[in-house]
Design a protein around this motif. Structure first.
Motif, mmCIF file in Angstrom:
data_model
loop_
_atom_site.group_PDB
_atom_site.id
_atom_site.type_symbol
_atom_site.label_atom_id
_atom_site.label_comp_id
_atom_site.label_asym_id
_atom_site.label_seq_id
_atom_site.Cartn_x
_atom_site.Cartn_y
_atom_site.Cartn_z
ATOM 1 N N MET A 57 0.742 -1.114 0.073
ATOM 2 C CA MET A 57 0.084 0.088 0.069
ATOM 3 C C MET A 57 0.956 1.377 -0.004
ATOM 4 S SD MET A 57 -3.135 1.006 2.412
ATOM 5 C CE MET A 57 -2.334 -0.039 3.937
ATOM 6 N N HIS A 58 0.505 2.261 -0.677
ATOM 7 C CA HIS A 58 1.132 3.434 -0.529
ATOM 8 C C HIS A 58 -0.076 4.746 -0.362
ATOM 9 C CE1 HIS A 58 3.183 6.924 -1.962
ATOM 10 N NE2 HIS A 58 4.272 6.518 -1.810
ATOM 11 N N LEU A 59 0.668 5.502 0.434
ATOM 12 C CA LEU A 59 -0.294 6.583 1.065
ATOM 13 C C LEU A 59 0.361 7.755 0.847
ATOM 14 C CD1 LEU A 59 -1.881 5.267 4.527
ATOM 15 C CD2 LEU A 59 -2.742 4.982 2.270
ATOM 16 N N ASN A 60 -0.068 8.808 -0.131
ATOM 17 C CA ASN A 60 0.652 10.223 -0.294
ATOM 18 C C ASN A 60 0.593 10.914 1.064
ATOM 19 O OD1 ASN A 60 1.086 9.251 -2.839
ATOM 20 N ND2 ASN A 60 0.135 11.042 -3.806
ATOM 21 N N TYR A 61 1.434 11.803 1.232
ATOM 22 C CA TYR A 61 1.698 12.478 2.587
ATOM 23 C C TYR A 61 0.357 13.186 2.903
ATOM 24 C CZ TYR A 61 6.627 11.673 2.521
ATOM 25 O OH TYR A 61 7.805 11.308 2.713
ATOM 26 N N GLY A 62 -0.468 13.798 2.135
ATOM 27 C CA GLY A 62 -1.649 14.386 2.365
ATOM 28 C C GLY A 62 -2.468 13.346 3.085
ATOM 29 N N LEU A 63 -2.948 12.173 2.377
ATOM 30 C CA LEU A 63 -3.762 11.325 3.064
ATOM 31 C C LEU A 63 -3.367 10.812 4.299
ATOM 32 C CD1 LEU A 63 -6.250 9.625 2.930
ATOM 33 C CD2 LEU A 63 -4.958 8.056 1.440
ATOM 34 N N LEU A 64 -2.081 10.420 4.369
ATOM 35 C CA LEU A 64 -1.500 10.083 5.845
ATOM 36 C C LEU A 64 -1.578 11.186 6.825
ATOM 37 C CD1 LEU A 64 0.167 8.156 7.435
ATOM 38 C CD2 LEU A 64 2.354 9.290 6.321
ATOM 39 N N ALA A 65 -1.544 12.451 6.575
ATOM 40 C CA ALA A 65 -1.717 13.400 7.543
ATOM 41 C C ALA A 65 -3.318 13.260 7.893
ATOM 42 C CB ALA A 65 -1.558 14.743 6.880
ATOM 43 N N ALA A 66 -4.101 13.268 6.783
ATOM 44 C CA ALA A 66 -5.826 13.054 7.393
ATOM 45 C C ALA A 66 -6.029 12.021 7.859
ATOM 46 C CB ALA A 66 -6.257 13.270 5.844
ATOM 47 N N ILE A 67 -5.250 10.872 8.121
ATOM 48 C CA ILE A 67 -5.712 9.573 8.768
ATOM 49 C C ILE A 67 -5.116 9.955 10.109
ATOM 50 C CG2 ILE A 67 -4.854 7.393 9.062
ATOM 51 C CD1 ILE A 67 -4.761 6.925 5.933
ATOM 52 N N LEU A 68 -3.659 10.420 9.998
ATOM 53 C CA LEU A 68 -3.352 10.755 11.617
ATOM 54 C C LEU A 68 -4.133 11.714 12.228
ATOM 55 C CD1 LEU A 68 0.581 11.010 10.826
ATOM 56 C CD2 LEU A 68 -0.514 9.030 11.921
ATOM 57 N N THR A 69 -4.870 12.563 11.558
ATOM 58 C CA THR A 69 -5.794 13.550 12.159
ATOM 59 C C THR A 69 -6.839 12.981 12.756
ATOM 60 O OG1 THR A 69 -4.791 15.389 10.982
ATOM 61 C CG2 THR A 69 -7.119 15.809 11.953
ATOM 62 N N GLU A 70 -7.359 11.919 12.103
ATOM 63 C CA GLU A 70 -8.635 11.152 12.146
ATOM 64 C C GLU A 70 -8.525 10.297 13.468
ATOM 65 O OE1 GLU A 70 -11.941 11.097 11.166
ATOM 66 O OE2 GLU A 70 -11.153 13.043 10.290
ATOM 67 N N ILE A 71 -6.999 9.871 13.580
ATOM 68 C CA ILE A 71 -6.906 8.874 14.576
ATOM 69 C C ILE A 71 -6.791 9.874 15.830
ATOM 70 C CG2 ILE A 71 -4.986 7.395 15.581
ATOM 71 C CD1 ILE A 71 -4.168 6.677 12.829
ATOM 72 N N ALA A 72 -6.165 10.789 15.920
ATOM 73 C CA ALA A 72 -6.104 11.783 16.988
ATOM 74 C C ALA A 72 -7.491 12.063 17.648
ATOM 75 C CB ALA A 72 -5.258 13.016 16.631
ATOM 76 N N ALA A 73 -8.384 12.426 16.600
ATOM 77 C CA ALA A 73 -9.974 12.774 17.156
ATOM 78 C C ALA A 73 -10.410 11.532 17.747
ATOM 79 C CB ALA A 73 -10.599 13.162 15.672
ATOM 80 N N GLY A 74 -10.067 10.296 17.345
ATOM 81 C CA GLY A 74 -10.777 8.971 17.900
ATOM 82 C C GLY A 74 -9.948 8.535 19.025
ATOM 83 N N ILE A 75 -8.873 9.109 19.497
ATOM 84 C CA ILE A 75 -8.262 8.487 20.448
ATOM 85 C C ILE A 75 -9.172 8.342 21.925
ATOM 86 C CG2 ILE A 75 -6.454 8.897 22.332
ATOM 87 C CD1 ILE A 75 -5.504 7.551 19.848
ATOM 88 N N ALA A 76 -10.077 9.255 22.025
ATOM 89 C CA ALA A 76 -11.137 9.144 23.310
ATOM 90 C C ALA A 76 -11.725 7.882 23.416
ATOM 91 C CB ALA A 76 -11.668 10.446 23.287
ATOM 92 N N ALA A 77 -11.944 7.021 22.224
ATOM 93 C CA ALA A 77 -12.279 5.812 22.252
ATOM 94 C C ALA A 77 -11.782 4.812 22.905
ATOM 95 C CB ALA A 77 -13.053 5.325 20.843
ATOM 96 N N ILE A 78 -10.349 4.803 22.974
ATOM 97 C CA ILE A 78 -9.785 4.009 23.867
ATOM 98 C C ILE A 78 -9.772 4.054 25.206
ATOM 99 C CG2 ILE A 78 -7.422 2.789 24.034
ATOM 100 C CD1 ILE A 78 -6.645 4.045 21.314
#
Length: 103
Positions: A57-78
């Motif tokens: 799999m290859h993720l361009n930097y913009g998509l990778l940054a968006a994924i990291l942002t979504e992960i950060a927003a969802g951390i409260a679920a842990i």
């Protein structure tokens, strides 16, 4: 250089007429590296031809940054009491943050 998968990954690929699913566990290996345009990730399950599989799999930097942002927003679920997983993510995020600092 590939490394052992420390936990587990489940992959699903869905097409209109086909569905593929695969699990990569501790007997599997992974490789992740950055190239000029993003993150390259490979998961490999070794073994005989009937069980061997890999994904690339290859993720361009913009998509990778968006994924990291979504992960950060969802951390409260842990759950707060899940110290193991929260600690693993915190340590990895700290390493990423440190690596991104100007030299």
């Amino acid at each position: 250089m590939s490394k052992p998968v420390p936990d587990k990954a489940e992959i699903a690929l869905e097409y209109p007429d086909k569905f593929y699913v695969g699990t990569f566990e501790r007997s599997s290996r992974f490789e992740a590296h950055l190239d000029p345009s993003g993150l390259a990730l490979t998961l490999e399950r070794p073994g005989a031809e009937d069980v061997r599989k890999s994904i690339h799999m290859h993720l361009n930097y913009g998509l990778l940054a968006a994924i990291l942002t979504e992960i950060a927003a969802g951390i409260a679920a842990i759950p707060e009491d899940d110290g193991l997983h929260r600690g693993q993510l915190r340590d990895a995020a700290a390493a990423l943050h440190e690596a991104l600092k100007p030299r």
